[in-house]
Design a protein around this motif. Structure first.
Motif, PDB file in Angstrom:
ATOM      1  N   THR A 129       0.932  -1.260   0.013  1.00 47.46           N
ATOM      2  CA  THR A 129      -0.355  -0.206   0.084  1.00 47.46           C
ATOM      3  C   THR A 129       0.756   1.381   0.020  1.00 47.46           C
ATOM      4  O   THR A 129       0.542   2.263  -0.775  1.00 47.46           O
ATOM      5  N   LEU A 130       1.828   1.372   0.998  1.00 45.15           N
ATOM      6  CA  LEU A 130       2.954   2.336   0.821  1.00 45.15           C
ATOM      7  C   LEU A 130       3.694   2.685  -0.369  1.00 45.15           C
ATOM      8  O   LEU A 130       3.599   3.816  -0.972  1.00 45.15           O
ATOM      9  N   MET A 131       3.927   1.596  -1.281  1.00 40.59           N
ATOM     10  CA  MET A 131       4.679   1.466  -2.510  1.00 40.59           C
ATOM     11  C   MET A 131       3.500   2.330  -3.473  1.00 40.59           C
ATOM     12  O   MET A 131       3.830   3.022  -4.484  1.00 40.59           O
ATOM     13  N   GLN A 132       2.134   1.922  -3.436  1.00 37.53           N
ATOM     14  CA  GLN A 132       1.387   2.389  -4.190  1.00 37.53           C
ATOM     15  C   GLN A 132       0.909   3.935  -4.087  1.00 37.53           C
ATOM     16  O   GLN A 132       0.954   4.613  -5.186  1.00 37.53           O
ATOM     17  N   GLN A 133       0.958   4.174  -3.020  1.00 40.05           N
ATOM     18  CA  GLN A 133       1.265   5.533  -2.299  1.00 40.05           C
ATOM     19  C   GLN A 133       2.305   6.505  -3.045  1.00 40.05           C
ATOM     20  O   GLN A 133       2.070   7.635  -3.728  1.00 40.05           O
ATOM     21  N   ILE A 134       3.440   6.037  -2.920  1.00 38.55           N
ATOM     22  CA  ILE A 134       4.483   6.514  -3.560  1.00 38.55           C
ATOM     23  C   ILE A 134       4.364   6.852  -4.822  1.00 38.55           C
ATOM     24  O   ILE A 134       4.885   7.793  -5.348  1.00 38.55           O
ATOM     25  N   GLU A 135       3.896   5.838  -5.677  1.00 35.55           N
ATOM     26  CA  GLU A 135       3.879   5.784  -7.290  1.00 35.55           C
ATOM     27  C   GLU A 135       2.955   6.884  -7.548  1.00 35.55           C
ATOM     28  O   GLU A 135       3.292   7.481  -8.337  1.00 35.55           O
ATOM     29  N   ALA A 136       1.841   6.904  -6.633  1.00 39.10           N
ATOM     30  CA  ALA A 136       0.764   7.903  -7.051  1.00 39.10           C
ATOM     31  C   ALA A 136       1.333   9.423  -6.996  1.00 39.10           C
ATOM     32  O   ALA A 136       0.990  10.231  -7.745  1.00 39.10           O
ATOM     33  N   VAL A 137       2.069   9.469  -5.849  1.00 41.31           N
ATOM     34  CA  VAL A 137       2.721  10.898  -5.611  1.00 41.31           C
ATOM     35  C   VAL A 137       3.744  11.282  -6.818  1.00 41.31           C
ATOM     36  O   VAL A 137       3.735  12.329  -7.333  1.00 41.31           O
ATOM     37  N   ARG A 138       4.211  10.081  -7.136  1.00 43.59           N
ATOM     38  CA  ARG A 138       5.375  10.417  -8.230  1.00 43.59           C
ATOM     39  C   ARG A 138       4.840  10.719  -9.578  1.00 43.59           C
ATOM     40  O   ARG A 138       5.270  11.681 -10.219  1.00 43.59           O
ATOM     41  N   ASP A 139       3.683   9.858  -9.824  1.00 46.36           N
ATOM     42  CA  ASP A 139       2.963  10.089 -10.975  1.00 46.36           C
ATOM     43  C   ASP A 139       2.381  11.798 -10.989  1.00 46.36           C
ATOM     44  O   ASP A 139       2.258  12.350 -12.046  1.00 46.36           O
ATOM     45  N   LEU A 140       2.057  11.999  -9.697  1.00 47.88           N
ATOM     46  CA  LEU A 140       1.449  13.576  -9.555  1.00 47.88           C
ATOM     47  C   LEU A 140       2.503  14.419  -9.866  1.00 47.88           C
ATOM     48  O   LEU A 140       2.226  15.479 -10.590  1.00 47.88           O
ATOM     49  N   LYS A 141       3.581  14.206  -9.465  1.00 41.91           N
ATOM     50  CA  LYS A 141       4.684  15.144  -9.815  1.00 41.91           C
ATOM     51  C   LYS A 141       5.122  15.218 -11.316  1.00 41.91           C
ATOM     52  O   LYS A 141       5.417  16.385 -12.008  1.00 41.91           O
ATOM     53  N   ASP A 142       5.052  13.976 -11.896  1.00 36.21           N
ATOM     54  CA  ASP A 142       5.296  13.901 -13.188  1.00 36.21           C
ATOM     55  C   ASP A 142       4.631  14.795 -13.903  1.00 36.21           C
ATOM     56  O   ASP A 142       4.845  15.292 -15.012  1.00 36.21           O
ATOM     57  N   ASP A 143       3.406  14.493 -13.728  1.00 38.48           N
ATOM     58  CA  ASP A 143       2.109  15.187 -14.601  1.00 38.48           C
ATOM     59  C   ASP A 143       2.349  16.955 -14.227  1.00 38.48           C
ATOM     60  O   ASP A 143       2.032  17.382 -15.300  1.00 38.48           O
ATOM     61  N   HIS A 144       2.815  17.408 -13.319  1.00 37.14           N
ATOM     62  CA  HIS A 144       2.981  18.729 -12.913  1.00 37.14           C
ATOM     63  C   HIS A 144       4.198  19.386 -13.730  1.00 37.14           C
ATOM     64  O   HIS A 144       4.462  20.474 -13.745  1.00 37.14           O
ATOM     65  N   GLU A 145       5.020  18.527 -14.037  1.00 44.14           N
ATOM     66  CA  GLU A 145       6.273  19.127 -14.603  1.00 44.14           C
ATOM     67  C   GLU A 145       6.352  19.318 -16.127  1.00 44.14           C
ATOM     68  O   GLU A 145       5.399  18.968 -16.825  1.00 44.14           O
TER      69      GLU A 145
END
Length: 123
Positions: free
Chosen positions: A107-123
């Motif tokens: 679950t923690l890894m999925q949350q980390i990946e979701a945050v990473r995806d959000l950062k990639d979308d904003h860049e």
């Protein structure tokens, strides 16, 4: 169609020739110096197929790098755990953290990946 043999002449040091002669003599009449030279060339050429640019070499070198990185990461994680243990001076807190990480790790890894995806979308 019979295979055509190409003849080449080579130069070698006296030491190399002495060693080659000893090896050939050790194997008896069935193995000649020419046979040993051909075998050495075959082995060298086989190794060259594993050199840079080949898929096999890439896979081997990538696996070696991954293994080194994994060992390094594990070492660093161990250092962090020992530091936390020293700071907290409470072994049970570390044990609880390890159990929680084991239990909720995916679950923690999925949350980390979701945050990473959000950062990639904003860049």
């Amino acid at each position: 169609m019979p295979q055509k043999n190409i003849k080449r002449s080579i130069a070698m040091s006296e030491e190399m020739h002495a060693l080659l002669t000893q090896i050939a003599a050790k194997h008896g009449r069935d193995i000649t110096e020419s046979h040993l030279i051909r075998e050495a060339i075959r082995l060298f050429l086989d190794e060259q197929t594993d050199m840079v640019g080949s898929r096999r070499h890439f896979q081997k070198s990538l696996q070696l790098r991954l293994d080194r990185l994994e060992r390094s990461l594990l070492f660093q994680m161990n250092i962090l755990i020992y530091l936390l243990t020293a700071i907290l001076a409470d072994d049970s807190a570390i044990e609880d953290a390890i159990i929680a990480a084991k239990k909720d790790g995916s679950t923690l890894m999925q949350q980390i990946e979701a945050v990473r995806d959000l950062k990639d979308d904003h860049e």
